[in-house]
Design a protein around this motif. Structure first.
Motif, short mmCIF file in Angstrom:
data_model
loop_
_atom_site.label_atom_id
_atom_site.label_comp_id
_atom_site.label_asym_id
_atom_site.label_seq_id
_atom_site.Cartn_x
_atom_site.Cartn_y
_atom_site.Cartn_z
N PRO A 242 0.69 -1.34 0.30
CA PRO A 242 0.07 0.37 -0.54
C PRO A 242 0.72 1.06 -0.05
N SER A 286 4.68 10.98 7.98
CA SER A 286 4.21 10.95 6.48
C SER A 286 5.09 12.48 5.55
N LYS A 336 2.04 10.04 1.60
CA LYS A 336 0.50 8.91 1.17
C LYS A 336 0.38 8.95 2.74
N LYS A 337 -0.98 8.61 3.44
CA LYS A 337 -0.46 8.98 4.43
C LYS A 337 -1.06 7.04 4.71
N ARG A 339 -3.18 5.19 6.31
CA ARG A 339 -5.05 4.95 6.42
C ARG A 339 -5.67 6.15 6.15
N ALA A 340 -4.78 6.94 5.90
CA ALA A 340 -5.76 8.27 4.67
C ALA A 340 -6.39 9.02 3.68
N ASN A 341 -6.56 9.65 3.10
CA ASN A 341 -6.38 9.47 1.85
C ASN A 341 -6.34 10.45 1.24
N ASP A 342 -5.22 12.10 2.28
CA ASP A 342 -4.81 12.79 2.81
C ASP A 342 -2.58 12.92 2.37
N ASN A 343 -1.74 13.70 2.08
CA ASN A 343 -0.74 13.39 2.61
C ASN A 343 -0.05 14.21 3.32
#
Length: 388
Positions: A242, A286, A336-337, A339-343
């Motif tokens: 991932p 991140s 990219k984090k 377990r998230a959608n942002d960086n």
């Protein structure tokens, strides 16, 4: 031993019941058994052995109704006639021994392991040979580039693992059928043994030594696995890495490890991630960190620079008078984090570089320039000078 008080030796009252005498004897026999003194000094060994003999003889007398009655009446278990009584462990049968031998006509190790099984020996645990057993996990390492870890990647790895033999269905028997019921345990996987001891009759159940607790005996082994029921195979596994994974983290695939036994589930495949360092960026979670070198003129006059990122270069305006160590933040330009959608963000640290190996002309120009400055233009230097 007729001159000694058997009740005192066992630490019980003269009116003690048979159960009380037996309980006291067991405690003392455990305490002074010679096997517990193998690492002791010679004097301690001899003392324990003598004490153990004394305890056994006292129990031999007091646990036998006739001997105890004679002892209570005449002070000796032999009664009024010195030669009329029998010694040893005759009251328990099968142990033999004479009074002169101190009652050691038996194997003390066997007795100790049978009676005091709760202290580490003796009674066998119930067989679990037929119970499903989960297979063991497999751990493999996977090295990624900095960018592969940041953006995610798909990798194929080869894994050597143990699997159930397909030719015998994991039984170890030819075609999965060449076996018969064990005649020693009649298919139960367990055998029962009864032993008589000074404390009474004890029964223990253990794993059948013939079939090893399986209840079945193979009559013809499977040639593919040599009767093991399992074989080793090399499998190609696709690993989906991932985006945002970091160095030292793991990816676990349940059911991709070594095969279990007796229908037990497979173990897991654990992929341990190692990430190669980047030539420019340093990672902290991140977020990314980058050092930006500037000349004295660029820092003093200000400038516009293009900052490299993992995606596209970003324009950054450096204001005039920027000091070395100043940090600028480029939001969203990190990794990219997981377990998230942002960086995360990119932090740019300015490092003002002083020129080396100046020419004579450059030195003259710098001297002239330095003479044009006022101390108030250098607040740090002014503060330092004021404190001195």
């Amino acid at each position: 031993m007729a001159d000694k008080d058997y009740y005192e030796i066992l630490g019980v009252d003269k009116k003690a019941s048979g159960d009380e005498i037996k309980s006291a004897y067991r405690k003392l026999a455990k305490k002074y058994h010679p096997d517990l003194y193998t690492n002791a000094s010679e004097s301690e060994k001899k003392n324990a052995e003598a004490k153990f003999k004394e305890i056994n003889h006292a129990y031999d007398v007091l646990s036998d109704a006739d001997k105890r009655a004679a002892y209570d009446a005449y002070g000796t278990e032999n009664g009024p006639s010195p030669g009329s009584g029998s010694g040893g462990f005759g009251g328990f049968g099968g142990f033999g021994g004479s009074q002169g031998s101190g009652g050691f006509g038996f194997d003390m190790d066997d007795i100790f392991s049978s009676i005091f099984s709760g202290f580490g020996g003796g009674r066998s645990q119930q067989s679990r040979a037929n119970a499903p057993q989960r297979g063991s996990d497999i751990r493999v390492g996977l090295t990624l580039t900095f960018e592969e870890a940041a953006f995610g990647v798909q990798k194929k790895i080869s894994v050597r693992r143990v699997e159930s033999c397909a030719d015998c269905n994991g039984t170890g028997a030819k075609d999965g059928k060449a076996y018969k019921t064990c005649t020693n345990c009649h298919g139960t996987g367990q055998v029962t043994q009864t032993q008589r001891t000074p404390f009474g009759q004890f029964t223990s159940t253990g794993v059948c030594p013939v079939c090893k607790g399986r209840g079945k005996v193979i009559t013809e082994t499977c040639k593919s696995c040599n009767g093991q029921g399992r074989v080793e195979r090399v499998r190609e596994i696709t690993v989906n890495v991932p985006a945002g994974i970091d160095n030292g983290q793991t990816i676990t695939y349940a059911g991709e490890g070594n095969g279990g036994r007796n229908g037990g589930e497979r173990g897991s495949l654990v992929v341990e991630i190692a990430v190669r360092p980047h030539k420019l960026f340093r990672r902290s979670g991140s977020d990314l960190q980058l050092e930006l070198p500037l000349t004295i003129a660029e820092a003093a006059l200000g400038c516009t620079v293009f900052i490299p990122t993992l995606r596209n270069p970003q324009e950054l305006k450096i204001p005039e008078g920027t000091q070395s160590g100043t940090i600028f933040r480029l939001k969203g330009c990190g990794v990219k984090k997981l377990r998230a959608n942002d960086n995360g963000d990119l932090y740019v640290k300015v490092v003002v570089e002083v020129p080396k190996s100046l020419t004579r002309e450059q030195k003259d120009l710098l001297h002239k320039l330095d003479g044009c400055f006022e101390i108030k233009q250098f607040p740090r230097k002014k503060e330092y000078r004021d404190k001195n």
